[in-house]
Design a protein around this motif. Structure first.
Motif: not given
Length: 174
Positions: A14, A17, A72-73, A75-76, A84, A90-91, A93-94, A97
């Motif tokens: 993460f 990447t 992306a889900e 991996y996340c 969310k 988190y947003q 990072i998502e 990705v």
């Protein structure tokens, strides 16, 4: 630790990447094992199956983008939209990705309006077919019609196989 092991045995980081750690097999496998609606449905219904439906509701030139719109889900994880909204880190990072996946598969930098609409059509259809309509308004679905088919949930293995078949079918047309 800032990475996860993928189904193929790769280490997906993460913080660092690398496009080489992203694979369609890992995406298909993970999405087929993720249940929509954080599992709050009577029968298991995967993100992979949802994505296949979305890919069939858009013009052919957008079908790959639609198939991978939730990649992306893989991996996340699949965090529900209401939760969310409370997780800005988190947003970020998502989104990062998602950008790596979009670059890897030569997709537009942002989700197209047609894919977003198809995603909402599937949400309305899922609400109908999974008996989630308790008459509470879902504002995001105002003006959105359901698809003209019924959803019959697949097993994770079936969803993974069909997701990969759909991907291979789309790759032939590009």
């Amino acid at each position: 630790m800032t990475w996860i092991n993928t189904l193929s045995g790769k280490h997906f980081s993460f913080t660092d990447t690398d496009a080489e750690t992203i694979s369609i097999e890992d995406i298909a496998g993970a999405l087929s094992n993720l249940c929509r609606f954080t599992g709050h449905v009577q029968d298991f219904y995967s993100v992979a199956q949802h994505s296949m439906y979305v890919s069939r509701l858009v013009p052919p030139e957008m079908a790959l983008e639609a198939l991978l719109h939730d990649a992306a889900e893989a991996y996340c994880g699949d965090v529900s939209s209401p939760l969310k909204a409370f997780l800005p880190d988190y947003q970020v990072i998502e989104h990062r990705v998602d950008q790596f996946i979009r670059d890897k598969f030569n997709l537009p930098a942002a989700m197209s309006a047609q894919v977003k609409r198809a995603d909402l059509i599937m949400l309305a259809t899922e609400r109908r077919d999974f008996d989630m309509d308790d008459e509470t308004p879902w504002l995001v679905l105002e003006g959105i019609e359901c698809a003209d088919f019924m959803i019959y949930p697949l097993t994770p293995r079936q969803a993974r196989v069909q997701f990969l078949q759909r991907y291979n079918e789309l790759k032939k047309t590009i």
